[in-house]
Write a protein that holds these residues in place. Structure first.
Motif, PDB file in Angstrom:
ATOM      1  N   ALA A 102      53.600  -5.222  16.217  1.00 34.43           N
ATOM      2  CA  ALA A 102      53.145  -5.544  17.568  1.00 34.43           C
ATOM      3  C   ALA A 102      54.418  -5.494  18.528  1.00 34.43           C
ATOM      4  N   GLY A 103      55.233  -6.220  17.679  1.00 30.64           N
ATOM      5  CA  GLY A 103      56.662  -6.630  18.630  1.00 30.64           C
ATOM      6  C   GLY A 103      57.382  -5.171  18.626  1.00 30.64           C
ATOM      7  N   ILE A 104      57.770  -4.484  17.644  1.00 35.53           N
ATOM      8  CA  ILE A 104      58.388  -3.367  17.638  1.00 35.53           C
ATOM      9  C   ILE A 104      57.895  -2.175  18.502  1.00 35.53           C
ATOM     10  N   GLN A 105      56.900  -2.180  18.753  1.00 29.64           N
ATOM     11  CA  GLN A 105      56.147  -1.203  19.739  1.00 29.64           C
ATOM     12  C   GLN A 105      56.792  -1.742  21.279  1.00 29.64           C
ATOM     13  N   MET A 106      57.316  -2.671  21.532  1.00 31.19           N
ATOM     14  CA  MET A 106      57.695  -3.296  22.715  1.00 31.19           C
ATOM     15  C   MET A 106      59.348  -2.782  22.750  1.00 31.19           C
ATOM     16  N   VAL A 107      59.892  -2.531  21.866  1.00 33.18           N
ATOM     17  CA  VAL A 107      61.237  -2.340  21.912  1.00 33.18           C
ATOM     18  C   VAL A 107      61.375  -1.101  22.612  1.00 33.18           C
ATOM     19  N   PRO A 108      62.421  -0.944  23.692  1.00 33.44           N
ATOM     20  CA  PRO A 108      62.550   0.415  24.307  1.00 33.44           C
ATOM     21  C   PRO A 108      63.432   1.401  23.383  1.00 33.44           C
ATOM     22  N   LYS A 109      62.821   2.535  23.436  1.00 33.06           N
ATOM     23  CA  LYS A 109      63.496   3.661  22.447  1.00 33.06           C
ATOM     24  C   LYS A 109      65.052   3.988  23.089  1.00 33.06           C
ATOM     25  N   ASP A 110      65.203   3.586  24.285  1.00 35.46           N
ATOM     26  CA  ASP A 110      66.522   4.180  25.055  1.00 35.46           C
ATOM     27  C   ASP A 110      67.570   3.244  24.583  1.00 35.46           C
ATOM     28  N   PHE A 111      67.524   2.124  24.127  1.00 31.49           N
ATOM     29  CA  PHE A 111      68.493   1.237  23.398  1.00 31.49           C
ATOM     30  C   PHE A 111      68.923   2.013  22.187  1.00 31.49           C
ATOM     31  N   ASP A 112      68.107   2.218  21.318  1.00 28.06           N
ATOM     32  CA  ASP A 112      68.337   2.765  19.967  1.00 28.06           C
ATOM     33  C   ASP A 112      69.025   4.268  20.162  1.00 28.06           C
ATOM     34  N   GLU A 113      68.508   5.115  21.085  1.00 27.96           N
ATOM     35  CA  GLU A 113      69.106   6.302  21.364  1.00 27.96           C
ATOM     36  C   GLU A 113      70.409   6.148  22.019  1.00 27.96           C
ATOM     37  N   ALA A 114      70.822   5.209  22.878  1.00 24.29           N
ATOM     38  CA  ALA A 114      72.002   5.096  23.264  1.00 24.29           C
ATOM     39  C   ALA A 114      72.923   4.716  22.002  1.00 24.29           C
ATOM     40  N   ALA A 115      72.488   3.837  21.287  1.00 29.26           N
ATOM     41  CA  ALA A 115      73.339   3.514  20.278  1.00 29.26           C
ATOM     42  C   ALA A 115      73.652   4.645  19.332  1.00 29.26           C
ATOM     43  N   GLN A 116      72.685   5.604  19.110  1.00 26.46           N
ATOM     44  CA  GLN A 116      72.982   6.682  18.296  1.00 26.46           C
ATOM     45  C   GLN A 116      74.065   7.562  19.117  1.00 26.46           C
ATOM     46  N   VAL A 117      73.865   7.765  20.198  1.00 29.48           N
ATOM     47  CA  VAL A 117      74.934   8.672  20.908  1.00 29.48           C
ATOM     48  C   VAL A 117      76.431   7.878  20.730  1.00 29.48           C
ATOM     49  N   PHE A 118      76.584   6.714  20.902  1.00 25.65           N
ATOM     50  CA  PHE A 118      77.633   6.079  20.555  1.00 25.65           C
ATOM     51  C   PHE A 118      78.236   6.029  19.031  1.00 25.65           C
ATOM     52  N   GLY A 119      77.288   6.677  18.221  1.00 29.45           N
ATOM     53  CA  GLY A 119      77.878   6.739  16.987  1.00 29.45           C
ATOM     54  C   GLY A 119      77.548   5.383  16.011  1.00 29.45           C
ATOM     55  N   ALA A 120      76.469   4.781  16.277  1.00 26.09           N
ATOM     56  CA  ALA A 120      76.196   3.637  15.396  1.00 26.09           C
ATOM     57  C   ALA A 120      75.300   3.965  14.388  1.00 26.09           C
ATOM     58  N   SER A 121      75.694   3.474  13.100  1.00 25.38           N
ATOM     59  CA  SER A 121      74.818   3.590  12.029  1.00 25.38           C
ATOM     60  C   SER A 121      73.522   3.409  12.072  1.00 25.38           C
ATOM     61  N   ALA A 122      72.596   3.648  11.011  1.00 30.95           N
ATOM     62  CA  ALA A 122      71.256   2.969  11.048  1.00 30.95           C
ATOM     63  C   ALA A 122      71.273   1.446  10.810  1.00 30.95           C
ATOM     64  N   TRP A 123      72.128   0.998   9.902  1.00 35.50           N
ATOM     65  CA  TRP A 123      72.289  -0.220   9.628  1.00 35.50           C
ATOM     66  C   TRP A 123      72.672  -1.080  11.049  1.00 35.50           C
TER      67      TRP A 123
END
Length: 213
Positions: A102-123
Motif C-alpha cells: 500500500a505504501g509503495i503505490q504512493m511513491v512517485p515514479k518521477d523520483f525513481d526515473e530521475a535517479a535512473q537518468v542521473f545513473g543511479a544503480s538499482a541498489w
C-alpha cells in the motif's frame, strides 16, 4: 522475526511493483496466510515438524536421517525455536507485505526515473529513493508487527505446548490452569508495558531521524 519479516515484505513488494508474469497469482499466494488463524497455522506447521511429519518423511526417504529429527522436543530448544520462528514468519509476513505494498503505490515514479537518468544503480535507487519514501509505511508495519509479536501465543502453543513458554502463554496458564487472576493480570501488564515502550521507542527514533535531516 520482525527484521526478517520487514526485509521479506519489502522484497516481495518490490517484486510486485516490477509487475512480473502472473502478478495476481503472486499476490494471492503471499496473502493466503492472512486468512489463516494463528492456531490453524500452528497445526499446519505441526504436521511439517512433527516427529512423523512431512519434513522427517522427506529426510528419511532421501536417506539424510534414519529416524528423522526430533524438532519439537524440549531437549532441542534450538530446533524448537527455529520451528516457531519459521511458522510465525510464514503466518505474519503477509500482514507487513500488504502494508508495504500500500505504501509503495504512493511513491512517485518521477523520483525513481530521475535517479535512473542521473545513473543511479538499482541498489542506490532502493536505498536513497524508495526506502525513504516508504518510511511512514515501514513505521506502521514495524510498530504493529512488533506489538503482535509480543502477543504471539497460539502458534507456539500448537507446535510445542508448554515446552516453549511465552509471555501471553504465561498469562493464559496462570489464569486458566492455575486459577490465579492476579498473577495473570501482572503478566498481561508486562505485555502492555513492553508494547507501549516499543511503540514509543520506534516513534521517537523516527522523529529524531526526521529532525536530524
Amino acid at each position: 522475526m520482525v527484521p526478517v519479516q520487514l526485509v521479506l515484505a519489502v522484497a516481495m513488494a518490490l517484486l510486485v511493483q516490477a509487475r512480473p508474469k502472473f502478478l495476481s497469482g503472486h499476490f494471492y499466494l503471499w496473502t493466503i496466510p492472512l486468512a489463516v488463524s494463528e492456531l490453524a497455522a500452528g497445526l499446519v506447521w505441526l504436521s511439517v515438524f512433527d516427529s512423523r511429519g512431512y519434513l522427517n518423511s522427506l529426510l528419511v526417504s532421501w536417506g539424510v536421517s534414519d529416524t528423522g529429527v526430533q524438532w519439537l522436543t524440549y531437549t532441542n530448544t534450538g530446533t524448537m525455536l527455529l520451528a516457531v520462528v519459521i511458522a510465525e514468519i510464514w503466518r505474519a509476513t503477509s500482514l507487513v507485505f500488504v502494508i508495504v505494498v500500500a505504501g509503495i503505490q504512493m511513491v512517485p515514479k518521477d523520483f525513481d526515473e530521475a535517479a535512473q537518468v542521473f545513473g543511479a544503480s538499482a541498489w542506490q535507487r532502493l536505498w536513497h529513493v524508495t526506502l525513504p519514501q516508504l518510511k511512514p509505511s515501514l513505521q506502521v508495519a514495524l510498530i504493529l508487527r512488533t506489538i503482535l509479536a509480543l502477543q504471539a501465543f497460539a502458534v507456539a502453543q500448537a507446535l510445542t505446548g508448554r515446552d516453549f513458554p511465552l509471555l501471553v502463554g504465561e498469562t493464559y496458564q496462570w489464569y486458566v490452569n492455575l486459577q490465579n487472576p492476579a498473577v495473570a493480570s501482572a503478566a498481561a501488564l508486562v505485555v502492555l508495558a513492553l508494547s507501549l515502550a516499543t511503540a514509543l521507542f520506534y516513534l521517537r527514533t523516527m522523529r529524531q531521524q526526521e529532525a536530524a535531516k
